[in-house]
Design a protein around this motif. Structure first.
Motif, PDB file in Angstrom:
ATOM      1  N   LEU A   1       8.366   5.783   1.174  1.00  0.00           N
ATOM      2  CA  LEU A   1       8.873   4.236   1.111  1.00  0.00           C
ATOM      3  C   LEU A   1       8.071   3.363   1.750  1.00  0.00           C
ATOM      4  N   THR A   2       7.620   3.871   2.957  1.00  0.00           N
ATOM      5  CA  THR A   2       6.795   3.118   3.716  1.00  0.00           C
ATOM      6  C   THR A   2       5.213   3.247   3.355  1.00  0.00           C
TER       7      THR A   2
ATOM      8  N   SER B   1      16.916  -5.409   6.233  1.00  0.00           N
ATOM      9  CA  SER B   1      17.675  -5.596   7.337  1.00  0.00           C
ATOM     10  C   SER B   1      16.753  -5.353   8.591  1.00  0.00           C
ATOM     11  N   HIS B   2      17.060  -5.718   9.760  1.00  0.00           N
ATOM     12  CA  HIS B   2      16.168  -5.609  11.074  1.00  0.00           C
ATOM     13  C   HIS B   2      15.847  -4.058  10.994  1.00  0.00           C
ATOM     14  N   ALA B   3      16.928  -3.133  11.068  1.00  0.00           N
ATOM     15  CA  ALA B   3      16.826  -1.761  10.932  1.00  0.00           C
ATOM     16  C   ALA B   3      15.668  -1.298  10.252  1.00  0.00           C
ATOM     17  N   THR B   4      15.943  -1.590   8.818  1.00  0.00           N
ATOM     18  CA  THR B   4      14.876  -1.332   7.862  1.00  0.00           C
ATOM     19  C   THR B   4      13.483  -1.565   8.372  1.00  0.00           C
ATOM     20  N   ARG B   5      13.237  -2.913   8.474  1.00  0.00           N
ATOM     21  CA  ARG B   5      12.033  -3.224   8.833  1.00  0.00           C
ATOM     22  C   ARG B   5      11.493  -2.734  10.325  1.00  0.00           C
ATOM     23  N   GLN B   6      12.288  -2.151  11.195  1.00  0.00           N
ATOM     24  CA  GLN B   6      11.862  -1.659  12.298  1.00  0.00           C
ATOM     25  C   GLN B   6      11.494  -0.095  12.076  1.00  0.00           C
ATOM     26  N   ARG B   7      12.274   0.308  11.103  1.00  0.00           N
ATOM     27  CA  ARG B   7      12.026   1.909  10.507  1.00  0.00           C
ATOM     28  C   ARG B   7      10.468   1.982   9.897  1.00  0.00           C
ATOM     29  N   HIS B   8      10.150   0.911   9.051  1.00  0.00           N
ATOM     30  CA  HIS B   8       9.018   0.895   8.281  1.00  0.00           C
ATOM     31  C   HIS B   8       7.867   0.667   9.394  1.00  0.00           C
ATOM     32  N   LEU B   9       7.960  -0.272  10.262  1.00  0.00           N
ATOM     33  CA  LEU B   9       7.168  -0.253  11.313  1.00  0.00           C
ATOM     34  C   LEU B   9       6.689   0.859  12.103  1.00  0.00           C
ATOM     35  N   ARG B  10       7.738   1.596  12.583  1.00  0.00           N
ATOM     36  CA  ARG B  10       7.635   2.793  13.453  1.00  0.00           C
ATOM     37  C   ARG B  10       6.980   4.036  12.583  1.00  0.00           C
ATOM     38  N   GLN B  11       7.436   4.161  11.202  1.00  0.00           N
ATOM     39  CA  GLN B  11       6.891   5.238  10.560  1.00  0.00           C
ATOM     40  C   GLN B  11       5.251   4.917  10.164  1.00  0.00           C
ATOM     41  N   ALA B  12       5.021   3.563   9.878  1.00  0.00           N
ATOM     42  CA  ALA B  12       3.572   3.030   9.558  1.00  0.00           C
ATOM     43  C   ALA B  12       2.610   3.546  10.840  1.00  0.00           C
ATOM     44  N   LYS B  13       3.223   3.098  12.033  1.00  0.00           N
ATOM     45  CA  LYS B  13       2.399   3.492  13.315  1.00  0.00           C
ATOM     46  C   LYS B  13       2.187   4.930  13.280  1.00  0.00           C
TER      47      LYS B  13
ATOM     48  N   VAL C   1      -3.775   9.566   2.781  1.00  0.00           N
ATOM     49  CA  VAL C   1      -2.373   9.336   2.935  1.00  0.00           C
ATOM     50  C   VAL C   1      -1.600  10.344   2.151  1.00  0.00           C
ATOM     51  N   ILE C   2      -2.219  10.876   1.204  1.00  0.00           N
ATOM     52  CA  ILE C   2      -1.864  12.402   0.663  1.00  0.00           C
ATOM     53  C   ILE C   2      -1.809  13.601   1.641  1.00  0.00           C
ATOM     54  N   TRP C   3      -2.894  13.553   2.300  1.00  0.00           N
ATOM     55  CA  TRP C   3      -2.859  14.395   3.521  1.00  0.00           C
ATOM     56  C   TRP C   3      -1.812  14.465   4.466  1.00  0.00           C
ATOM     57  N   PHE C   4      -1.310  13.293   5.057  1.00  0.00           N
ATOM     58  CA  PHE C   4      -0.473  12.831   5.893  1.00  0.00           C
ATOM     59  C   PHE C   4       0.854  13.351   5.139  1.00  0.00           C
ATOM     60  N   LEU C   5       1.221  12.919   3.930  1.00  0.00           N
ATOM     61  CA  LEU C   5       2.538  13.063   3.327  1.00  0.00           C
ATOM     62  C   LEU C   5       2.593  14.881   3.030  1.00  0.00           C
ATOM     63  N   GLU C   6       1.609  15.388   2.788  1.00  0.00           N
ATOM     64  CA  GLU C   6       1.733  17.120   2.682  1.00  0.00           C
ATOM     65  C   GLU C   6       1.696  17.663   3.838  1.00  0.00           C
TER      66      GLU C   6
ATOM     67  N   ASP D   1      -2.994  -4.224  14.810  1.00  0.00           N
ATOM     68  CA  ASP D   1      -1.407  -4.614  14.821  1.00  0.00           C
ATOM     69  C   ASP D   1      -0.850  -4.272  13.635  1.00  0.00           C
ATOM     70  N   MET D   2      -0.125  -3.098  13.439  1.00  0.00           N
ATOM     71  CA  MET D   2       0.761  -2.910  12.392  1.00  0.00           C
ATOM     72  C   MET D   2       1.649  -3.868  12.037  1.00  0.00           C
ATOM     73  N   GLU D   3       2.425  -4.277  12.963  1.00  0.00           N
ATOM     74  CA  GLU D   3       3.153  -5.300  12.658  1.00  0.00           C
ATOM     75  C   GLU D   3       2.909  -6.576  11.780  1.00  0.00           C
ATOM     76  N   LEU D   4       1.662  -7.105  12.415  1.00  0.00           N
ATOM     77  CA  LEU D   4       0.986  -8.306  11.970  1.00  0.00           C
ATOM     78  C   LEU D   4       0.663  -8.038  10.333  1.00  0.00           C
ATOM     79  N   PHE D   5       0.143  -6.560  10.244  1.00  0.00           N
ATOM     80  CA  PHE D   5      -0.381  -6.286   8.880  1.00  0.00           C
ATOM     81  C   PHE D   5       0.748  -6.263   7.844  1.00  0.00           C
ATOM     82  N   LEU D   6       1.979  -5.830   8.237  1.00  0.00           N
ATOM     83  CA  LEU D   6       3.059  -5.355   7.117  1.00  0.00           C
ATOM     84  C   LEU D   6       3.897  -6.694   7.082  1.00  0.00           C
TER      85      LEU D   6
END
Length: 92
Positions: free
Chosen positions: A74-75, A18-30, A53-58, A6-11
């Motif tokens: 940022l995420t 804001s709600h939109a920012t939190r939702q963006r971070h959750l979506r991107q983390a998933k 993580v570097i592999w993902f970013l690159e 559960d990524m939401e519980l983790f973060l």
């Protein structure tokens, strides 16, 4: 049968803004979690290493806009903070 992470519980403890920012971070983390799980079979952030993580970013964000890469960075920084890691990533 294992329970899905559960990524939401983790973060929850580190999500701010804001709600939109939190939702963006959750979506991107998933999305980050799904890509790392598919490629490296590492299902939870606790099992990730910096190289994953570097592999993902690159490799997963190489065709995205600079702004999108920045928001994912940022995420990633939020995930590293939650893990208690001192990982440093530089935006390109």
């Amino acid at each position: 049968m294992s329970k899905q992470f559960d990524m939401e519980l983790f973060l929850t403890g580190v999500l701010t803004g804001s709600h939109a920012t939190r939702q963006r971070h959750l979506r991107q983390a998933k999305i980050i979690q799904a890509e790392i799980t598919e490629r490296w079979q590492r299902e939870t952030p606790w099992s990730w290493q910096r190289k994953h993580v570097i592999w993902f970013l690159e490799h997963c964000l190489n065709k995205h806009s600079r702004a999108t890469r920045y928001y994912y960075l940022l995420t990633v920084q939020l995930l590293a903070h939650r893990l208690g890691k001192s990982w440093v990533f530089i935006a390109e």
